[in-house]
Design an enzyme around this catalytic site. Sequence first.
Site, short mmCIF file in Angstrom:
data_model
loop_
_atom_site.label_atom_id
_atom_site.label_comp_id
_atom_site.label_asym_id
_atom_site.label_seq_id
_atom_site.Cartn_x
_atom_site.Cartn_y
_atom_site.Cartn_z
NE ARG A 106 -3.66 0.94 1.96
CZ ARG A 106 -5.02 1.05 2.64
NH1 ARG A 106 -5.16 2.13 3.63
NH2 ARG A 106 -6.01 0.65 2.20
CG HIS A 133 -8.44 0.34 -2.56
ND1 HIS A 133 -7.69 -0.52 -2.19
CD2 HIS A 133 -9.05 0.86 -1.31
CE1 HIS A 133 -7.81 -0.80 -0.95
NE2 HIS A 133 -8.71 0.13 -0.32
CD GLN A 136 -13.01 -0.95 -0.26
OE1 GLN A 136 -11.94 -0.97 0.61
NE2 GLN A 136 -14.17 -1.46 -0.02
CG ASP A 229 -13.23 7.12 -0.87
OD1 ASP A 229 -13.02 7.36 0.66
OD2 ASP A 229 -12.06 6.95 -1.60
CB CYS A 270 -13.91 2.25 0.62
SG CYS A 270 -13.54 3.86 0.61
NE ARG A 315 -10.98 -4.17 1.10
CZ ARG A 315 -10.05 -3.69 1.50
NH1 ARG A 315 -10.24 -2.31 2.28
NH2 ARG A 315 -8.62 -3.52 1.20
N1 CP Z 1 -11.16 0.82 2.80
C1 CP Z 1 -9.76 0.64 3.29
O1 CP Z 1 -9.07 0.34 2.49
O2 CP Z 1 -9.76 1.02 4.58
P1 CP Z 1 -8.49 1.23 5.31
O3 CP Z 1 -7.52 2.31 4.76
O4 CP Z 1 -8.53 0.99 6.62
O5 CP Z 1 -7.44 0.02 4.68
N1 NVA Z 2 -9.63 7.21 -1.40
C1 NVA Z 2 -9.11 6.81 -0.05
C2 NVA Z 2 -9.51 5.55 0.26
C3 NVA Z 2 -9.50 4.92 1.51
C4 NVA Z 2 -9.45 3.54 1.75
C5 NVA Z 2 -7.62 7.36 0.25
O1 NVA Z 2 -6.86 6.97 -0.76
O2 NVA Z 2 -7.40 7.95 1.07
#
Ligand code: CP
Ligand code: NVA
Length: 330
Positions: A106, A133, A136, A229, A270, A315
């Site tokens: 990530r 992502h 997700q 989101d 998400c 997830r």
């Molecule tokens: N939805 C999601 O990816 O959550 P986190 O940022 O907590 O991993």
């Molecule tokens: N768009 C958000 C998603 C988090 C799961 C971010 O990148 O912060």
Amino acid sequence: MTLYGRSFLTLLDYTPDEIRHLLDLAKRLKREKHLRIGHRHLMGRNIVLLFEKTSTRTRCAFEVAGRDLGMGVTFLDPVSSQMGKKESIEDTARVLGRMYDGIEYRGFSQNTVELLAKYSGVPVWNGLTDQFHPTQMLADLLTIEEQLGRLAGVRLTFMGDARNNVANSLMVACAKMGMHFTACAPEALFPAEDLVRAAREIAENTGGSVTLTSDVADGTRGADVLYTDIWVSMGEPDSVWKERIELLQPYQVNAAAFENAADCAIFMHCLPSYHDLGTEVGREIHEKFGLTEMEVTNEVFESKRSVVFDEAENRLHTIKAVMLATLSRQ
Ligand code: CP
Ligand code: NVA
């Protein structure tokens, strides 16, 4: 069907049949987990989780899924590893590939996760980049199918920053599965043209469609799923909040949006979400701009239409499916 040895970097690389295979495997693993039927199919394997951005769901899902499958799990963050600062991505990948059977990443750049896959020689799973992502999406598709009984033909409207990682991935996921995706956002936050073009080409073959609109009434009319989101994603500077709030306030998911949607429409997010003043950021924004809720009202978030915690649980099952499918022949 085997996905053995494959990386999972973006849904663009996966066919609808391969996505279907992962969803069906996730359903089986979810059933087994709920019945407490063990599935330690990857005993003795090891995975490493690289996080350059924070996480609750993704990290926990990879950790628990890894352990449920019988694997050893190492967590690394930028402070406790050499990656990027003292060692290139290419060298890090070659080292980790000698020790681990799979790598989760990530972080910021999609290029980084692609380099990890290219140089490590083991499956690499994208746990979120600035662009995509994909894990997700599997959870979201599974949740929609559980809630609505189908994917093909479902009308999903994303309201908010429609060029962020989640919206980009949703557009591709919907196109792949024959769904009707609408980005309901100000034009300044429409997804990139080349990705829209690619998604539309995919949708032509699946019966799906991709629509962009800045008109809230048009965008929400008859929708089966309203999805949003956060308005400012990880890695973006705090200075963008003011402009983003001005742009996105009309695109908040609220009762009026649901009145215009299909009768049985569901709410998805998400997570994490700023739906009340229960967060530090939420309180700071409240002090500066007076908002008590942002991308979704607390009323919608807490309503029966909201399936966000089913989505969060999924997830785990879907990430487990990705690891099992790419590390074995299941
Ligand atoms: N939805 C999601 O990816 O959550 P986190 O940022 O907590 O991993
Ligand atoms: N768009 C958000 C998603 C988090 C799961 C971010 O990148 O912060």
